[in-house]
Design a protein around this motif. Structure first.
Motif, PDB file in Angstrom:
ATOM      1  N   SER A 360     -39.023  47.797  12.429  1.00 13.34           N
ATOM      2  CA  SER A 360     -37.798  48.108  13.185  1.00 13.34           C
ATOM      3  C   SER A 360     -38.093  49.139  14.257  1.00 13.34           C
ATOM      4  CB  SER A 360     -36.723  48.644  12.247  1.00 13.34           C
ATOM      5  OG  SER A 360     -36.353  47.664  11.300  1.00 13.34           O
ATOM      6  N   LEU A 361     -37.360  49.027  15.371  1.00 13.69           N
ATOM      7  CA  LEU A 361     -37.498  49.984  16.463  1.00 13.69           C
ATOM      8  C   LEU A 361     -36.114  50.133  17.101  1.00 13.69           C
ATOM      9  CD1 LEU A 361     -39.492  51.735  18.091  1.00 13.69           C
ATOM     10  CD2 LEU A 361     -39.765  49.798  19.658  1.00 13.69           C
ATOM     11  N   SER A 362     -35.537  51.336  17.001  1.00 15.26           N
ATOM     12  CA  SER A 362     -34.165  51.578  17.477  1.00 15.26           C
ATOM     13  C   SER A 362     -34.183  52.453  18.721  1.00 15.26           C
ATOM     14  CB  SER A 362     -33.337  52.249  16.384  1.00 15.26           C
ATOM     15  OG  SER A 362     -33.205  51.389  15.267  1.00 15.26           O
ATOM     16  N   LEU A 363     -33.246  52.135  19.644  1.00 15.57           N
ATOM     17  CA  LEU A 363     -33.147  52.849  20.914  1.00 15.57           C
ATOM     18  C   LEU A 363     -31.772  53.500  21.006  1.00 15.57           C
ATOM     19  CD1 LEU A 363     -34.541  53.370  23.704  1.00 15.57           C
ATOM     20  CD2 LEU A 363     -33.296  51.340  24.532  1.00 15.57           C
ATOM     21  N   LEU A 364     -31.764  54.799  21.420  1.00 17.10           N
ATOM     22  CA  LEU A 364     -30.521  55.536  21.617  1.00 17.10           C
ATOM     23  C   LEU A 364     -30.413  55.930  23.082  1.00 17.10           C
ATOM     24  CD1 LEU A 364     -31.233  55.895  18.523  1.00 17.10           C
ATOM     25  CD2 LEU A 364     -29.893  58.020  18.626  1.00 17.10           C
ATOM     26  N   VAL A 365     -29.336  55.455  23.751  1.00 21.65           N
ATOM     27  CA  VAL A 365     -29.064  55.850  25.131  1.00 21.65           C
ATOM     28  C   VAL A 365     -27.922  56.872  25.083  1.00 21.65           C
ATOM     29  CG1 VAL A 365     -28.371  55.096  27.418  1.00 21.65           C
ATOM     30  CG2 VAL A 365     -29.824  53.625  25.996  1.00 21.65           C
ATOM     31  N   ILE A 366     -28.189  58.091  25.582  1.00 30.29           N
ATOM     32  CA  ILE A 366     -27.280  59.230  25.408  1.00 30.29           C
ATOM     33  C   ILE A 366     -26.788  59.693  26.780  1.00 30.29           C
ATOM     34  CG2 ILE A 366     -27.059  61.548  24.441  1.00 30.29           C
ATOM     35  CD1 ILE A 366     -29.597  60.809  22.717  1.00 30.29           C
ATOM     36  N   ASP A 367     -25.474  59.961  26.861  1.00 28.34           N
ATOM     37  CA  ASP A 367     -24.905  60.434  28.121  1.00 28.34           C
ATOM     38  C   ASP A 367     -23.969  61.618  27.819  1.00 28.34           C
ATOM     39  OD1 ASP A 367     -24.389  59.808  31.118  1.00 28.34           O
ATOM     40  OD2 ASP A 367     -22.381  60.085  30.235  1.00 28.34           O
ATOM     41  N   SER A 449     -21.738  60.635  24.455  1.00 22.93           N
ATOM     42  CA  SER A 449     -21.475  59.220  24.167  1.00 22.93           C
ATOM     43  C   SER A 449     -22.834  58.556  23.992  1.00 22.93           C
ATOM     44  CB  SER A 449     -20.693  58.560  25.295  1.00 22.93           C
ATOM     45  OG  SER A 449     -19.396  59.128  25.405  1.00 22.93           O
ATOM     46  N   ILE A 450     -23.022  57.806  22.864  1.00 26.21           N
ATOM     47  CA  ILE A 450     -24.360  57.260  22.549  1.00 26.21           C
ATOM     48  C   ILE A 450     -24.225  55.784  22.225  1.00 26.21           C
ATOM     49  CG2 ILE A 450     -26.355  57.437  21.019  1.00 26.21           C
ATOM     50  CD1 ILE A 450     -25.575  60.323  20.463  1.00 26.21           C
ATOM     51  N   GLY A 451     -25.133  54.996  22.844  1.00 28.48           N
ATOM     52  CA  GLY A 451     -25.225  53.585  22.518  1.00 28.48           C
ATOM     53  C   GLY A 451     -26.515  53.317  21.761  1.00 28.48           C
ATOM     54  N   VAL A 452     -26.447  52.552  20.668  1.00 31.74           N
ATOM     55  CA  VAL A 452     -27.588  52.298  19.792  1.00 31.74           C
ATOM     56  C   VAL A 452     -27.881  50.807  19.786  1.00 31.74           C
ATOM     57  CG1 VAL A 452     -28.516  52.526  17.463  1.00 31.74           C
ATOM     58  CG2 VAL A 452     -26.938  54.274  18.366  1.00 31.74           C
ATOM     59  N   ALA A 453     -29.175  50.433  19.901  1.00 36.73           N
ATOM     60  CA  ALA A 453     -29.571  49.023  19.865  1.00 36.73           C
ATOM     61  C   ALA A 453     -30.926  48.895  19.199  1.00 36.73           C
ATOM     62  CB  ALA A 453     -29.625  48.446  21.265  1.00 36.73           C
ATOM     63  N   GLU A 454     -31.097  47.879  18.327  1.00 34.08           N
ATOM     64  CA  GLU A 454     -32.390  47.595  17.694  1.00 34.08           C
ATOM     65  C   GLU A 454     -33.116  46.529  18.495  1.00 34.08           C
ATOM     66  OE1 GLU A 454     -34.252  46.171  13.380  1.00 34.08           O
ATOM     67  OE2 GLU A 454     -32.193  45.625  13.952  1.00 34.08           O
ATOM     68  N   LEU A 455     -34.430  46.664  18.643  1.00 35.15           N
ATOM     69  CA  LEU A 455     -35.244  45.705  19.386  1.00 35.15           C
ATOM     70  C   LEU A 455     -35.241  44.359  18.675  1.00 35.15           C
ATOM     71  CD1 LEU A 455     -37.228  45.116  21.729  1.00 35.15           C
ATOM     72  CD2 LEU A 455     -39.072  45.857  20.179  1.00 35.15           C
ATOM     73  N   GLY A 479     -12.947  56.454  24.578  1.00 33.28           N
ATOM     74  CA  GLY A 479     -12.534  57.854  24.468  1.00 33.28           C
ATOM     75  C   GLY A 479     -13.663  58.861  24.370  1.00 33.28           C
ATOM     76  N   ARG A 480     -14.912  58.429  24.363  1.00 36.17           N
ATOM     77  CA  ARG A 480     -16.076  59.306  24.382  1.00 36.17           C
ATOM     78  C   ARG A 480     -16.265  60.013  23.035  1.00 36.17           C
ATOM     79  NH1 ARG A 480     -13.211  60.346  29.036  1.00 36.17           N
ATOM     80  NH2 ARG A 480     -14.132  59.467  30.935  1.00 36.17           N
ATOM     81  N   ASN A 481     -17.348  60.923  22.992  1.00 34.34           N
ATOM     82  CA  ASN A 481     -17.691  61.746  21.825  1.00 34.34           C
ATOM     83  C   ASN A 481     -17.860  60.881  20.570  1.00 34.34           C
ATOM     84  OD1 ASN A 481     -18.349  64.059  20.396  1.00 34.34           O
ATOM     85  ND2 ASN A 481     -16.218  64.559  19.919  1.00 34.34           N
ATOM     86  N   ALA A 482     -18.689  59.819  20.749  1.00 33.41           N
ATOM     87  CA  ALA A 482     -18.896  58.934  19.599  1.00 33.41           C
ATOM     88  C   ALA A 482     -20.163  58.127  19.856  1.00 33.41           C
ATOM     89  CB  ALA A 482     -17.715  58.023  19.386  1.00 33.41           C
ATOM     90  N   ALA A 483     -20.573  57.353  18.826  1.00 34.97           N
ATOM     91  CA  ALA A 483     -21.754  56.489  18.926  1.00 34.97           C
ATOM     92  C   ALA A 483     -21.364  55.090  18.488  1.00 34.97           C
ATOM     93  CB  ALA A 483     -22.878  57.025  18.050  1.00 34.97           C
ATOM     94  N   ARG A 484     -21.984  54.067  19.075  1.00 38.58           N
ATOM     95  CA  ARG A 484     -21.652  52.679  18.747  1.00 38.58           C
ATOM     96  C   ARG A 484     -22.967  51.878  18.702  1.00 38.58           C
ATOM     97  NH1 ARG A 484     -16.725  49.480  21.437  1.00 38.58           N
ATOM     98  NH2 ARG A 484     -15.698  51.141  20.242  1.00 38.58           N
ATOM     99  N   LEU A 485     -23.014  50.937  17.772  1.00 40.18           N
ATOM    100  CA  LEU A 485     -24.181  50.059  17.611  1.00 40.18           C
ATOM    101  C   LEU A 485     -23.954  48.792  18.415  1.00 40.18           C
ATOM    102  CD1 LEU A 485     -26.873  49.496  16.146  1.00 40.18           C
ATOM    103  CD2 LEU A 485     -25.513  48.503  14.262  1.00 40.18           C
ATOM    104  N   SER A 486     -24.959  48.365  19.108  1.00 40.52           N
ATOM    105  CA  SER A 486     -24.860  47.147  19.912  1.00 40.52           C
ATOM    106  C   SER A 486     -24.747  45.943  19.010  1.00 40.52           C
ATOM    107  CB  SER A 486     -26.101  47.001  20.820  1.00 40.52           C
ATOM    108  OG  SER A 486     -26.094  45.768  21.470  1.00 40.52           O
TER     109      SER A 486
END
Length: 487
Positions: A360-367, A449-455, A479-486
């Protein structure tokens, strides 16, 4: 096998001379006895003991012949052939002369009635001149033999003298050659006695130290050195002087760089090589040594050392510059995190490893939420501090295998190897909570705000990033201030 050369060794000459002397004495004695015998016979004075005289003559003649015959087995002497013939003739003549006497004596002994016959006087008159002539001939041969031996001895002496003359000439030539070398070589060649005093110094001492060689004969080598160098040399000399008796077959040579005193008071470095002199299995006799000027070599060594130091200093500066350039090329100048270009290289390598091994390889895009308002409200300086503190909070949550980079502006990106999507989402939520609860400058509340996706298999970097970025924007819209999985 004995030598049969006509001009043999001294031992061979003695083996010729002594037998010849014996043969000469025996021949003289034989002649004297024969002459007395014949005179007695001629004068009717001969007694009854002629048989004993005849036996004595036979023994002496045979003895003389054997002495000369044995010489021929050791050396070739031309006059000996005739001498052996004459000595053999002497034996035959003695037998012929006294054969009748032996016959008469035998008959008289067998018959007591017969009177003892006296020797024949006519034979005595005939044999006396023959004995004289034979003795003269033998003497002449002996003289020739002695002359031949002396001639051979003279030739041998001439050859020895020629060899001595040749050896002397070679020694003189060798001495001139070595003297020429010693007088013209730049190095100083010298010898010391067993006490360490000069016995010879080459004239090149004048060129090296400004002193004449003669004034230092009989003086110690230490007097030409600085105190420190003299102490070093004295230790080596003391070690050798303690080994006067033959302890080891070979004594080691001494080589050292020593500082000499010039006549003008200056100092100069030289290299000394010194070797002990000793007879085979004998005591120490002295030393032979060479002193070489190494000022140019010392200058080169100093220049080389300075050049090496300068090169090391330049290399150190170059390494520092390279490290700085590498840091600038791979890290973000504001936060110290990895920059976007270097992170992409790392990300592509981890994607390849993950796909090859099925991990597994997970990517976090953070803003950072509403960073423009933060920047406008606090100013750019405090805005930069907010970004720096956010980067520290993000880096504090990293594992050893995780990587974090500033993607650009207020965006960060994190990759987490061997982490399932749900675990990555939990990390993202903890990051949001950590940042939102942190006190920032000016009392400003900062959220993420964070978006999460697995390769996924057969997915490109751009496709993978777009899915994480889409999850990020979904958080923004919600609404921001949260994380979501793709999805």
């Amino acid at each position: 096998m004995p030598s049969r050369l006509a001009d043999g060794s001294p031992a061979e000459r003695r083996s010729i001379t002594l037998p010849l002397q014996s043969a000469g004495l025996l021949s003289a004695l034989i002649f004297l006895i024969n002459a007395i015998f014949e005179v007695l016979v001629i004068n009717h004075l001969y007694g009854s003991q002629y048989v004993l005289i005849a036996l004595l003559l036979a023994v002496l003649s045979l003895w003389a012949f054997l002495e000369v015959a044995l010489i021929g087995r050791r050396a070739v002497v031309p006059p000996l052939r005739l001498l052996k013939l004459l000595l053999a003739s002497q034996i035959v003549l003695s037998l012929v002369r006294h054969a009748g006497d032996f016959s008469s004596r035998s008959a008289a002994l067998s018959s007591a009635a017969l009177p003892v016959q006296s020797p024949q006087f006519g034979l005595a008159i005939v044999f006396l001149p023959i004995d004289v002539l034979l003795f003269l001939a033998i003497s002449r041969c002996l003289i020739d033999a002695f002359a031949d031996a002396e001639r051979r001895r003279a030739k041998q002496l001439q050859r020895q003298m020629a060899i001595l003359q040749q050896t002397k000439a070679e020694l003189q030539a060798s001495e001139r050659r070595y003297r020429l070398i010693a007088d013209n070589v730049d190095d100083v060649i010298w010898t010391l006695d067993s006490q360490g005093l000069f016995t010879f110094i080459s004239p090149s001492l004048k060129t090296l130290l400004g002193y004449g060689a003669e004034q230092w004969i009989g003086k110690p080598l230490n007097s030409l050195l600085t105190p420190a160098s003299a102490s070093s040399l004295q230790g080596a000399l003391a070690q050798w002087l303690q080994q006067r008796q033959p302890v080891d077959p070979l004594l080691p040579s001494y080589r050292a760089e020593l500082e000499h005193l010039h006549r003008d008071g200056s100092r100069l470095w030289t290299e000394i090589t010194m070797t002990p002199l000793r007879e085979k299995d004998g005591p120490l006799m002295g030393f032979v040594g060479v002193t070489r000027d190494i000022r140019v070599r010392k200058l080169y060594e100093r220049n080389l050392s300075e050049a090496r130091d300068a090169a090391e200093e330049a290399n150190s500066a170059l390494l520092s510059a390279n490290a700085l350039l590498h840091g600038r090329a791979t890290t973000d100048g504001l936060t110290g995190l990895l920059n976007r270009r270097h992170f992409e290289d790392i990300l592509r390598a981890q994607m390849k490893t993950s796909l090859e091994h099925g991990k597994s390889l997970s990517l976090l895009v953070i803003d950072v939420d509403q960073f423009k308002e933060i920047n406008d409200g606090l100013g750019h300086t405090l805005g930069d501090k907010v970004l720096i503190e956010v980067s520290h909070l993000l880096a504090a949550s990293l594992r050893e295998a995780d990587r974090l980079a500033r993607w650009g502006g207020d965006e960060f990106i994190m990759v987490m190897p061997r982490v399932q999507p749900d675990e990555a989402l939990q990390v993202a939520n903890r990051l949001c909570a950590s940042v939102s609860s942190h006190p920032f400058p000016g009392g400003w509340v900062v959220t993420l705000s964070i978006g999460v996706a697995e390769l996924r298999a057969h997915e490109s970097l751009e496709q993978w990033f777009d899915r994480a970025d889409a999850a990020l924007y979904a958080v923004k819209n919600a609404g921001r201030n949260a994380a979501r999985l793709s999805t």
